[in-house]
Design an enzyme around this catalytic site. Structure first.
Site, PDB file in Angstrom:
ATOM      1  N   HIS A  93      -0.052   8.458   1.450  1.00 14.80           N
ATOM      2  CA  HIS A  93      -0.233   8.129   0.064  1.00 14.80           C
ATOM      3  C   HIS A  93      -1.602   8.532  -0.570  1.00 14.80           C
ATOM      4  O   HIS A  93      -2.373   7.331   0.383  1.00 14.80           O
ATOM      5  CB  HIS A  93       0.954   7.370  -0.209  1.00 14.80           C
ATOM      6  CG  HIS A  93       1.923   7.546  -0.994  1.00 14.80           C
ATOM      7  ND1 HIS A  93       2.616   8.862  -0.501  1.00 14.80           N
ATOM      8  CD2 HIS A  93       3.551   6.535  -0.942  1.00 14.80           C
ATOM      9  CE1 HIS A  93       4.158   7.878  -0.226  1.00 14.80           C
ATOM     10  NE2 HIS A  93       4.575   7.258  -1.344  1.00 14.80           N
ATOM     11  N   CYS A  97       6.265   1.524  -0.944  1.00 11.33           N
ATOM     12  CA  CYS A  97       5.179   1.792  -0.639  1.00 11.33           C
ATOM     13  C   CYS A  97       3.954   1.844  -1.595  1.00 11.33           C
ATOM     14  O   CYS A  97       3.033   2.130  -0.621  1.00 11.33           O
ATOM     15  CB  CYS A  97       4.807   3.240   0.015  1.00 11.33           C
ATOM     16  SG  CYS A  97       5.933   4.676  -0.643  1.00 11.33           S
TER      17      CYS A  97
END
Length: 339
Positions: free
Chosen positions: A241, A128
């Site tokens: 994130h 990710c």
């Protein structure tokens, strides 16, 4: 069109989003199968208005399945992905196990869609933290050739799965109540704290998460000369994130040019107006499929440096959305294995 599709890890956090995306994007298939561990087998879930019983993940479950989108731990992927391929199934794998295999393409559809043509039954989706950074790098690399990247990540607890999410919520409540909490996912309290380690110690003081960003980026761009210095930090944010990224390019790219390049790139959304406090934050990027970029500015310490801030939903574009996009690309290009 694929006749039969399986979602592996269908009841997990990423698997749930994969199911939602397949339904919302009206992914065409005649039959859907949902697989999970023995803990979840037998549960009922609803997909496209129908109830399905979750089946236990076992080799025979892939018989007659054309495509599997799989989100499992590495050790599960190591065991079951080859079994699926042997039964004629093409697997889009979310785990980290197959990403660096030289026979497995590592794909971000907006970055290297051509790589999918060379698959031999397995296509890997990147980590990710790598995915959002590489998508942001793509237009700059095409325009000015990136030679060096310094990146610091601020990674949400959802990246550690459901135990990580529980640790944030329950650990925060316990901290505010003056009570203790037995953390499941983290070695230290995540409530009101930052943990500068994600993954195990791997190479010369870098963690496994950091080295994933190095090796995966170089593989996706097919360029081992790109130098990358990552620092990965777990922060008390539920989802999305964030990354502070500094790139150095061979050809100078101005802020205005970079903003135009970002805006013209599919999958990227620009939120960049410091004067009016406009920039991406986890709170406004949650449950979105784009990679958001802001705080674009020249590096004061390097003539060809450019700094920017990047936020993305790690469960979506960082995982589920990218995998479903790969599946859609397979549908468009044809599902057969490359030479």
């Amino acid at each position: 069109m694929f006749d039969s599709i399986a979602v592996v890890g269908a009841t997990g956090a990423v698997g749930t989003i994969i199911r939602q995306l397949l339904e919302n994007r009206r992914f065409a298939a005649k039959r859907f199968t949902f697989l999970a561990s023995s803990r979840s087998a037998g549960k009922t879930l609803t997909f496209a208005g129908r109830d399905y019983t979750v089946e236990q993940l076992r080799p025979e479950a892939f018989d007659g399945v054309d495509l599997a989108i799989s989100s499992t731990p590495d050790e599960v992927a190591a065991e079951f992905v080859p079994e699926a391929v042997r039964r004629g199934c093409v697997v889009v794998d979310e785990s980290g196990y197959w990403r660096m295999d030289p026979n497995v393409p590592l794909v971000i559809p907006e970055v290297n869609p051509e790589a999918i043509a060379h698959h031999q039954g397995i296509i890997a989706s990147p980590n990710c933290s790598t995915t959002q950074m590489v998508l942001a790098m793509k237009p700059l690399h095409d325009a000015g050739r990136i030679r060096r990247v310094v990146v610091s990540t601020y990674q949400a607890t959802s990246g550690a799965g459901l135990p990580g999410s529980r640790d944030l919520e329950q650990g925060t409540r316990a901290h505010l109540a003056g009570e203790s909490h037995a953390y499941e996912a983290f070695a230290y309290p995540i409530a009101f704290n930052c943990i500068p380690q994600i993954g195990s110690s791997k190479h010369q003081g870098y963690t496994s998460e950091e080295m994933k960003m190095v090796h995966e980026t170089q593989k996706i761009f097919d360029d081992d000369s790109i130098r990358i210095c990552p620092t990965c930090v777990r922060v008390p944010v539920a989802n999305c994130h964030s990354e502070s990224i500094l790139v150095e390019t061979e050809r100078k790219i101005t802020v205005d040019e970079a903003r135009d390049l970002f805006a013209a790139t599919p999958g990227i959304a620009v939120m960049d107006d410091l004067d009016t406090n406009v920039y991406p934050m986890p709170i406004n990027c949650d449950r979105r499929d784009e990679v958001f970029i802001g705080r674009i500015r020249e590096d004061l310490s390097s003539p060809n440096g450019l700094a920017f801030w990047c936020v993305s939903d790690n469960l979506r574009k960082g995982a589920a959305t990218n995998a479903v996009q790969i599946a859609e690309l397979l549908q468009t290009q044809g599902s057969s294995a490359g030479a």
